[in-house]
Design a protein around this motif. Structure first.
Motif, PDB file in Angstrom:
ATOM      1  N   GLN C 123      28.638  93.333  31.428  1.00  0.00           N
ATOM      2  CA  GLN C 123      28.289  91.979  31.823  1.00  0.00           C
ATOM      3  C   GLN C 123      27.643  91.281  30.642  1.00  0.00           C
ATOM      4  OE1 GLN C 123      25.874  92.925  35.197  1.00  0.00           O
ATOM      5  NE2 GLN C 123      27.242  91.860  36.592  1.00  0.00           N
ATOM      6  N   TRP C 124      28.195  90.349  29.924  1.00  0.00           N
ATOM      7  CA  TRP C 124      29.512  89.861  30.073  1.00  0.00           C
ATOM      8  C   TRP C 124      30.137  89.821  28.710  1.00  0.00           C
ATOM      9  CZ3 TRP C 124      25.377  88.051  33.015  1.00  0.00           C
ATOM     10  CH2 TRP C 124      25.522  88.186  34.401  1.00  0.00           C
ATOM     11  N   GLY C 125      30.839  90.827  28.356  1.00  0.00           N
ATOM     12  CA  GLY C 125      31.467  90.861  27.048  1.00  0.00           C
ATOM     13  C   GLY C 125      32.383  92.051  26.889  1.00  0.00           C
ATOM     14  N   VAL C 188      29.918  96.788  36.066  1.00  0.00           N
ATOM     15  CA  VAL C 188      30.627  96.402  37.282  1.00  0.00           C
ATOM     16  C   VAL C 188      32.106  96.279  36.965  1.00  0.00           C
ATOM     17  CG1 VAL C 188      28.594  95.173  38.085  1.00  0.00           C
ATOM     18  CG2 VAL C 188      30.394  93.933  36.921  1.00  0.00           C
ATOM     19  N   LEU C 189      32.876  95.813  37.954  1.00  0.00           N
ATOM     20  CA  LEU C 189      34.308  95.659  37.734  1.00  0.00           C
ATOM     21  C   LEU C 189      34.578  94.491  36.792  1.00  0.00           C
ATOM     22  CD1 LEU C 189      35.383  95.814  41.459  1.00  0.00           C
ATOM     23  CD2 LEU C 189      35.473  97.678  39.840  1.00  0.00           C
ATOM     24  N   HIS C 190      35.537  94.684  35.911  1.00  0.00           N
ATOM     25  CA  HIS C 190      36.024  93.596  35.067  1.00  0.00           C
ATOM     26  C   HIS C 190      37.532  93.729  35.005  1.00  0.00           C
ATOM     27  CE1 HIS C 190      31.954  92.691  33.560  1.00  0.00           C
ATOM     28  NE2 HIS C 190      31.783  93.993  33.547  1.00  0.00           N
ATOM     29  N   ASN C 191      38.155  92.829  34.284  1.00  0.00           N
ATOM     30  CA  ASN C 191      39.608  92.934  34.164  1.00  0.00           C
ATOM     31  C   ASN C 191      40.045  92.263  32.877  1.00  0.00           C
ATOM     32  OD1 ASN C 191      42.432  92.549  34.396  1.00  0.00           O
ATOM     33  ND2 ASN C 191      42.283  92.663  36.625  1.00  0.00           N
ATOM     34  N   LEU C 224      40.847  86.730  29.203  1.00  0.00           N
ATOM     35  CA  LEU C 224      40.035  86.258  30.320  1.00  0.00           C
ATOM     36  C   LEU C 224      39.623  87.457  31.146  1.00  0.00           C
ATOM     37  CD1 LEU C 224      42.523  83.509  31.451  1.00  0.00           C
ATOM     38  CD2 LEU C 224      40.406  83.087  30.243  1.00  0.00           C
ATOM     39  N   CYS C 225      38.443  87.375  31.717  1.00  0.00           N
ATOM     40  CA  CYS C 225      38.073  88.418  32.665  1.00  0.00           C
ATOM     41  C   CYS C 225      38.617  87.998  34.022  1.00  0.00           C
ATOM     42  CB  CYS C 225      36.565  88.592  32.738  1.00  0.00           C
ATOM     43  SG  CYS C 225      36.096  89.831  33.944  1.00  0.00           S
ATOM     44  N   ALA C 226      39.442  88.842  34.603  1.00  0.00           N
ATOM     45  CA  ALA C 226      40.124  88.436  35.826  1.00  0.00           C
ATOM     46  C   ALA C 226      39.622  89.164  37.063  1.00  0.00           C
ATOM     47  CB  ALA C 226      41.628  88.644  35.685  1.00  0.00           C
ATOM     48  N   GLU C 227      38.486  89.822  36.979  1.00  0.00           N
ATOM     49  CA  GLU C 227      37.925  90.358  38.222  1.00  0.00           C
ATOM     50  C   GLU C 227      36.488  89.897  38.289  1.00  0.00           C
ATOM     51  OE1 GLU C 227      39.422  92.503  40.748  1.00  0.00           O
ATOM     52  OE2 GLU C 227      37.633  91.659  41.677  1.00  0.00           O
ATOM     53  N   TYR C 228      36.121  89.337  39.430  1.00  0.00           N
ATOM     54  CA  TYR C 228      34.809  88.745  39.562  1.00  0.00           C
ATOM     55  C   TYR C 228      33.713  89.765  39.217  1.00  0.00           C
ATOM     56  CZ  TYR C 228      30.791  86.417  41.546  1.00  0.00           C
ATOM     57  OH  TYR C 228      29.573  85.847  41.729  1.00  0.00           O
ATOM     58  N   CYS C 229      32.792  89.354  38.317  1.00  0.00           N
ATOM     59  CA  CYS C 229      31.807  90.321  37.843  1.00  0.00           C
ATOM     60  C   CYS C 229      30.415  89.714  37.745  1.00  0.00           C
ATOM     61  CB  CYS C 229      32.242  90.870  36.496  1.00  0.00           C
ATOM     62  SG  CYS C 229      32.580  89.590  35.283  1.00  0.00           S
ATOM     63  N   GLY C 230      30.134  88.708  38.567  1.00  0.00           N
ATOM     64  CA  GLY C 230      28.795  88.119  38.511  1.00  0.00           C
ATOM     65  C   GLY C 230      28.831  86.737  37.887  1.00  0.00           C
ATOM     66  N   GLY C 232      28.358  85.453  35.088  1.00  0.00           N
ATOM     67  CA  GLY C 232      28.960  85.180  33.794  1.00  0.00           C
ATOM     68  C   GLY C 232      30.464  85.354  33.772  1.00  0.00           C
ATOM     69  N   HIS C 233      31.044  85.655  34.922  1.00  0.00           N
ATOM     70  CA  HIS C 233      32.473  85.964  35.013  1.00  0.00           C
ATOM     71  C   HIS C 233      33.352  84.964  34.279  1.00  0.00           C
ATOM     72  CE1 HIS C 233      36.334  86.944  36.718  1.00  0.00           C
ATOM     73  NE2 HIS C 233      36.356  85.886  37.493  1.00  0.00           N
ATOM     74  N   TYR C 234      33.107  83.682  34.555  1.00  0.00           N
ATOM     75  CA  TYR C 234      34.002  82.659  33.997  1.00  0.00           C
ATOM     76  C   TYR C 234      33.842  82.527  32.493  1.00  0.00           C
ATOM     77  CZ  TYR C 234      29.848  79.804  33.706  1.00  0.00           C
ATOM     78  OH  TYR C 234      28.616  79.336  33.391  1.00  0.00           O
ATOM     79  N   ALA C 235      32.733  83.028  31.962  1.00  0.00           N
ATOM     80  CA  ALA C 235      32.493  82.840  30.533  1.00  0.00           C
ATOM     81  C   ALA C 235      32.804  84.102  29.751  1.00  0.00           C
ATOM     82  CB  ALA C 235      31.043  82.444  30.312  1.00  0.00           C
ATOM     83  N   MET C 236      33.362  85.080  30.438  1.00  0.00           N
ATOM     84  CA  MET C 236      33.574  86.370  29.782  1.00  0.00           C
ATOM     85  C   MET C 236      34.922  86.372  29.075  1.00  0.00           C
ATOM     86  SD  MET C 236      33.081  90.014  31.540  1.00  0.00           S
ATOM     87  CE  MET C 236      33.652  91.518  30.788  1.00  0.00           C
ATOM     88  N   ARG C 237      34.926  85.767  27.911  1.00  0.00           N
ATOM     89  CA  ARG C 237      36.198  85.642  27.202  1.00  0.00           C
ATOM     90  C   ARG C 237      36.203  86.570  26.005  1.00  0.00           C
ATOM     91  NH1 ARG C 237      37.817  80.385  28.963  1.00  0.00           N
ATOM     92  NH2 ARG C 237      36.687  80.129  30.911  1.00  0.00           N
TER      93      ARG C 237
HETATM   94 CU1  CUA Z   1      33.982  90.441  33.758  1.00  0.00          CU
HETATM   95 CU2  CUA Z   1      34.754  89.070  35.380  1.00  0.00          CU
END
Ligand code: CUA
Ligand code: HEA
Ligand code: HEA
Ligand code: CU
Lengths: 236, 612, 278, 110
Positions: C123-125, C188-191, C224-230, C232-237
């Motif tokens: 989270q988140w990188g 946590v989950l990421h994608n 892009l992070c494609a699994e909701y992870c908190g 910062g999800h939308y900024a996890m590039r």
């Molecule tokens: Cu990492 Cu969504």
């Protein structure tokens, strides 16, 4: 239980009977009391609950690389200096089966309208349940004393404690609820509510010995679940 | 307490009556119906305001209570969706909204809409109101339990609403509540919020189980004389099957929720592997997040059919009544409902194709998922074949039905995209999924609800809703909603992921900005249009045209109660006797274009009626 | 009547929108063109069904609108028609499913020559690890992660010594060379999702997941992070640079290996203790 | 309403209950013995499962009277179990896969 008689309805056995019952009007389960049908469907739902618990346990236990404690040692009792594996659990199993037997007989005597016998057998069942819960409490305190907690476990994988307390706890809750209801029904039996058809609390339904059978279904189910817990938790 | 029971005095048991009084020349032979198998049901009649309207044991009142509370939660869900669309369409306007807020809105919107709005509305609302009336029962079999069921739901909603006001706010874990993220810091509402959410769900499940047992046993064990399963209206079939699904699927949610609560408050590690947070290793270890996903979707997939099947059933009835034609392929429709229900337990992992589960599952679940399309397709064909050579009244109810067919086919086919593993890989977790399920769940069943409201309002209130307002309501909702979700699929193709607070300036999505603004505008409009309905309802309650008995000339039992709206006990002192299926419309040789279910064969002996 | 016309316009509009839309696939840059092909196929099958069903419905609306004097047909069932429709639908489903399963089979079977890349998410990188000369990645453990060992590599695993560590959100890939992405998460989950590559998979803490693709277009892409992870999800590039073989080799040369990192850290520690002693 | 219009339900001879009761005791004892003698591997599992299903079957069939119920009820109760069976079967595959992944990447090494 065995085919009732219904005016204008001719019972067929087996799958032909199934098709005929399903195709008939008014009721699908012929001669089955509403409450009994409800209890069966409830138990079906409850089966799914326990299955989900046990499936989670299987998945959790199966996928952890950490050592799983050997239940046969963890649950051993020291009797006169020798450690007897699973002794307490074996006794609990026998107690629960005994209470299941007394319950089955209570149902039988209930239908034979033998009020006294039925009442005493229900009480015996409640007593069995109470003994079971008591022994479970003993087992819990023993494990807690040895340092097993829902979140850790000195013998290995921490999930052992989590699943143990959760599953036996949930089952124990079922037993305790059962004991409460058994006591209430024992009172109602002795008070003769089922002979006079007195209405129950909160319900419009008249008292009938079929309620003993309904209660019995629940109790046997609790026993049934224990059979699976015993096999998967203690013997695996 | 027992003086409140009527003790069979007012309502005469009529079990010994074997032959109904047919008209002139009735031959006992063809009108014969088996005598009653079960004795009359005693009902508890309330005397005070509290027992009549608050803690009421009448299924019809409980149904309305469910309906109103569910609508209330639906409006909350709608307002949340407005807030989300405000952020997505006009980020600069929604300056007050932080990412935390946004995720809380998404989560609560999803959960409220699926569970507390649609499930409660269809099963609790329509189920309670329609099942006893359509099966010819006096009431649900366990009225007291039924009443408790509603109040459990009420408490569940209150707990849910309370979570808006606790420190940290409601949970922002996404409606799927996936751990570990759901219970760790870094997710909004990871403290009290998630706990209240889970508690509320557990209460909902308990409450629902009480109601569900009622619906099932009522359908199975207390139908009126002559009412076979194959003479039940499809509405009842849909609600009945959905209830079975719920009884078997909610346990998985209950177990998953319980374990998640334990992970949160006791620190167990059911779903929690070793986790490193802010440079520190947390006290968890060894658990499996994927297990939660399996439990959740073992519940979650049947859940989506729980909201779809009642809609399928109800829409079949509406189409049949308003096309003045029997439903085409009734038997097929029933089997399709049952088949969809059964299969829905074997497809859950199609939500997990890219979740990192065993990759070989893809083959199994893709196959089962696409197989479900076959029975569903049969239902679609039968709806449109019912219209074929019908005599279609183009009123508001029919409009909603047509809108349902169009949006459902659209959404179902996008479901096929997602069900086919390979195609799901690029589309999963993008706006394509959002578009799919809003089309098939947010719009299609909602259209049925609306249609059903227009259809049964006269029964509930005795007055008609205004057609003119209804048409406005329909067109704005239908066109608006379609223009929200049809273009949204293409956002998914571009690759825009769901649950994104903001896209920033990703090089290839800048073109989507315009579309997002358009979608948001449509969403505001559609939401606002719902207030037309509410206005219509309030107005028509007072000034609507009097409906009289059976204004739609329908066949099914609910229109044949001695009083409209029906009273407690539904049938006065004589239960109806059923002689036919509810779809005898436009029977050749019959005087009118409908033959009610209660009409004995001897009265219509010169017609060619389907044998049911 | 109006209703029928509007419904017709809705269907027509959908078709036109599909044909003329400026919003469609982001250009593909990997070997998964076959995924696009199955989508196109599904579009054709699904589209035909959608249009047919809707047009039939609209036709009925026009043709069979309510007339007082007319009676609807009374025909509860038509077994033959239903049988034909079932079979036709089943065929349609098979036509969609078969190619899907074949491609899925390719998706889960990674080619032998694929380079393994360890993608580590938090989270988140993102950060990445490439195998060294030996072509093998060392094993890892979350508890080993610290400033000196950002990937948590197990110290006595010989495979891990020469692993190339890239502590940046940017990774380079070699064009036309299959890669096997091994996903790992510490919280946590990421994608890890690049729309141009089509493929994606969740990173799940506690296990390692994988997928593969072969980039085939030089360029820079956004991850892009494609699994909701908190929050910062939308900024996890992150970003991916696909390069030709030579450029890629040059880049790879500049990267630090694990043993180099350890050595450097040792030096720093050493000088620090020396300083402290003085 | 309630009591269905039928004759009082016929009850079964006490002997059958006692027999089942006895068999349940024996079966429980047998499963305990599986642990006592520390059977391992396939033998252990087949014995445990056999005894378990026998016990469960007897309780359901006789104590819960399913043996005497009509097929309509029996089938409604037993068919949903296929969903559970499917769930169990797939979760076995799943835990094996997870375990493999954990051992492979975190312990043994590729
Ligand atoms: Cu990492 Cu969504
Ligand atoms: C009412 C609710 C509802 C319904 C009915 C459906 C129906 C279907 N859904 Fe949907 N779905 C959801 C609600 C619903 N879904 C929700 C809420 C989610 C997202 C949850 C989340 O992640 O938050 C979701 C997500 C979802 C996914 C996961 C996507 C992802 O996250 O990656 C998948 C994948 O397989 C899927 C597939 C399907 C399929 C194959 C159907 C089928 O049943 C559709 C069948 C219907 C038809 C096919 C149309 C009619 C048929 C014809 C006209 C015949 C001709 C057809 C041909 C053979 C071509 N859905
Ligand atoms: C039935 C379910 C349902 C319904 C109706 C809706 C309705 C709407 N939804 Fe949503 N939505 C979900 C279920 C639903 N949604 C779910 C499950 C998610 C996923 C959450 C997650 O990711 O965790 C989601 C997520 C979601 C997102 C994605 C957020 C993201 O990923 O970042 C968006 C974005 O636009 C959105 C928008 C809307 C809009 C604009 C509406 C509406 O405005 C559409 C129009 C509304 C109506 C037509 C009326 C509603 C009805 C009433 C108010 C009752 C009145 C009724 C009577 C009086 C009988 N929803
Ligand atoms: Cu699904």
């Amino acid at each position: 239980m065995s085919d009732p008689k219904i005016e204008g309805y001719d019972f067929k056995p087996g799958f032909r009977g199934l098709a005929q019952d399903a195709g008939s009007d008014q009721t699908m389960f012929k001669g089955v009391h509403w409450g009994k049908a409800m209890m069966w469907i409830f138990l079906l739902s409850d089966t799914f609950i326990f299955s989900c618990f046990l499936i989670s346990y299987m998945k959790g236990r199966g996928s952890t690389p950490a050592e799983w404690p050997n239940p046969s040692e963890v649950f051993a009792l020291h009797v006169g200096g020798v450690s007897v594996p699973l002794l307490l659990i074996a006794i609990m199993t026998f107690v629960l089966i005994t209470s299941s037997g007394t319950m089955a007989l209570a149902v039988k005597y209930g239908y034979e309208r033998n009020r006294k016998m039925c009442g005493w057998l229900i009480l015996a069942t409640a007593l069995g349940g109470l003994t079971f819960v008591g022994m479970q409490a003993f087992e819990w305190s023993k494990l807690i004393h040895e340092g097993v907690r829902p979140w850790t476990n000195p013998f290995g994988a921490p999930q052992f404690g989590s699943f143990f307390f959760m599953i036996t706890g949930f089952h124990g809750t079922h037993v305790s609820i059962g004991v409460i209801f058994l006591s209430i029904y024992a009172y109602k039996t002795f008070a003769g509510h089922y002979d006079t058809g007195k209405r129950g609390w909160f319900t419009t339904i008249k008292g009938d010995y079929v309620e003993i059978e309904i209660l019995g279904l629940y109790w046997h189910f609790v026993d049934l679940v224990w059979v699976f817990i015993f096999a998967f938790f203690y013997l695996w | 307490m027992s003086e409140n029971y009527n003790d069979n005095k007012i309502i005469q048991a009529q079990s010994s009556e074997t032959v109904s009084a047919g008209g002139s020349g009735a031959t006992p032979d063809i009108d014969y119906v088996r005598p009653a198998e079960v004795l009359e049901q005693d009902l508890y009649h309330g005397h005070s305001f509290i027992t009549k309207w608050v803690f009421c044991q009448d299924a019809k009142v409980i149904g309305i209570q469910y309906f109103l509370l569910a609508t209330f939660t639906g409006i909350i869900g709608l307002i949340l969706s407005w807030l989300m669309r405000l952020q997505l369409g006009y980020p600069e306007l929604a300056g007050f909204m932080t990412a935390e807020h946004y995720y809380q809105f998404v989560t609560m919107h999803g959960m409220i809409m699926v569970v507390y709005f649609l499930t409660a509305l269809f099963l609790g609302g329509f189920g309670n109101y329609l099942i006893p009336l359509m099966t010819g029962a006096r009431d649900m079999v366990f009225p007291y339990v039924n009443m408790v069921s509603f109040w459990m739901f009420f408490v569940a909603v209150m707990v849910l609403m309370a979570s808006f006001f606790v420190p940290g706010g409601p949970t922002g874990a996404g409606w799927t509540l996936y751990p570990p993220q759901a219970i760790l810091e870094g997710t909004p509402g990871s403290g009290m919020g998630i706990i209240l959410m889970l508690v509320s769900l557990v209460l909902f499940v308990i409450g629902f189980t009480m109601g569900g047992l009622n619906y099932l046993i009522t359908v199975l064990q207390s139908r009126t004389r002559g009412m076979t399963l194959m003479r039940l209206p499809l509405s009842v079939w849909g609600i009945f099957t959905a209830t079975i699904l719920a009884m078997l699927a909610f346990p998985a949610l209950l177990v998953g929720g319980l374990m998640l609560v334990l992970d949160t408050i006791l620190g167990t590690s059911f779903f929690m592997p070793t986790i490193l947070k802010a440079g520190e290793v947390l006290e968890y270890g060894g658990g499996s997040p994927i297990l939660f996903q399996h439990l959740f979707w073992f519940f979650g997939h049947p859940e989506v059919y729980i909201v779809a099947l009642p809609a399928f059933g109800i829409v079949s009835d509406l189409i049949s009544v308003h096309a003045r034609k029997n439903i085409f392929g009734y038997r097929m429709m029933v089997w399709a409902i049952v088949a969809i229900g059964g299969l829905s337990f074997f497809v859950w992992a199609h939500h997990m194709y890219v979740s990192g589960m065993n990759p070989w599952f893809g083959f199994f679940f893709a196959s089962t998922t696409l197989i479900i399309a076959v029975p569903t397709a049969m239902k679609v064909y039968n709806w449109i074949l019912t219209l074929w050579r019908g005599n279609i009244r183009m009123n508001v109810v029919m409009l909603w039905c047509l809108g349902f067919i169009l949006t459902f086919v659209n959404g179902g086919i996008t479901g096929l995209f997602l069900g086919n593993v390979t195609v799901d890989v690029p589309l999963s977790d993008t706006y394509f999924v959002i578009a799919h399920f809003h089309m098939v769940m947010g719009i299609a069943p909602l259209m049925v609800i609306m249609g059903a409201v227009y259809h049964w309002f006269p029964l509930v209130s005795g007055r008609m809703l205004s057609e003119k307002l209804g048409k406005w309501h329909f067109w704005v909702t239908f066109l608006g909603a379609y223009s929200i979700y049809f273009p949204m699929h293409y956002l998914g193709f571009i690759g825009v992921p769901r649950r994104y607070f903001e896209m920033y300036d990703s090089p290839y999505v800048t073109s989507a900005v315009g579309m997002n603004e358009f979608i948001s505008m449509a969403a505001f409009l559609v939401g606002a249009a719902q207030f037309i309905l509410i206005y219509n309802i309030i107005k028509s309650l007072k000034t609507g045209k009097l409906a009289g008995k059976n204004p739609w000339k329908a066949n099914s039992l609910e229109w044949f109660t001695p009083t409209v709206p029906p009273e407690h006990g539904n049938w006065g002192n004589k239960l109806p006797i059923v002689y036919r299926w509810p779809y005898d419309y436009s029977v050749p040789g019959a005087k009118e274009d409908f033959i009610p279910q209660t009409t004995p064969p001897s009265k219509v002996s010169d017609t060619e009626v389907e044998k049911t | 009547m109006h209703a029928g016309i509007i419904f017709f316009l809705v269907v027509l509009g959908s078709i036109l929108f599909h044909i003329f839309t400026p919003w469609y696939w982001t250009d593909i840059a990997s070997n998964w063109g076959s995924m696009d092909d199955t989508i196109t196929l599904t579009f054709w099958v699904g589209g035909v069904v959608f249009i047919t069903v809707c047009l039939f419905m609209i036709y009925c609306v026009f043709k069979f609108s309510y007339k007082e004097e007319r009676r609807a047909e009374y025909k509860p069932e038509d077994n033959k028609l239903e049988k034909i429709l079932t079979i036709a639908t089943t065929l349609g489903v098979i036509a969609l499913l078969a190619p899907g399963l074949i491609i899925w089979n390719q998706f889960v079977n990674v080619p032998k020559n694929a380079i393994e890349i360890d993608v580590m998410a938090w989270q988140w990188g993102w950060q990445y690890r490439l195998p060294g000369e030996d072509g093998k990645l060392g094993n890892t453990k979350v508890v080993n992660i610290n400033d000196n060992n950002p990937f948590g590599i197990i110290l006595d695993d010989p495979n891990g010594k020469d692993d190339v560590l890239i502590q940046s959100e940017e990774i380079n890939l070699q064009n036309n060379r299959p890669v096997k992405i091994l996903l790992r998460s510490v919280d946590v989950l990421h994608n890890w999702y690049v729309p141009q590559f089509r493929a994606k998979m969740d990173a799940v803490p506690g296990v390692v997941t994988f997928y593969w693709f072969e980039p085939n277009k030089v360029g820079e892409y956004e991850v892009l992070c494609a699994e909701y992870c908190g929050v910062g999800h939308y900024a996890m590039r992150g970003s991916v640079l696909v390069k030709d073989e030579q450029d890629y080799k040059n880049w790879l040369q500049e990267q630090e290996t694990f043993s180099e990192l350890v050595a450097k850290q040792k030096k720093i520690e050493f000088s620090e203790t020396k300083l402290a002693k003085k | 309403m309630e009591e269905t219009k039928k004759e009082q339900t016929t009850t079964h001879k006490i002997g059958i209950y006692l027999w089942i009761w006895g068999i349940l005791f024996v079966l429980s004892f047998c499963s305990y013995m599986v642990d006592w003698f520390q059977f391992q591997g396939l033998l252990r599992w087949s014995l445990i499962l056999t005894f378990m299903f026998l016990k469960a079957g007897l309780i359901m069939a006789f104590f819960m009277h399913l043996f005497w119920e009509r097929y309509a009820l029996v089938n409604v109760l037993l068919w949903p179990m296929t969903a559970i069976a499917c769930f169990v079967f797939l979760m076995v595959a799943e835990f094996k896969y997870t375990l493999f992944s954990r051992l492979f990447y975190f312990f043994i090494g590729g």
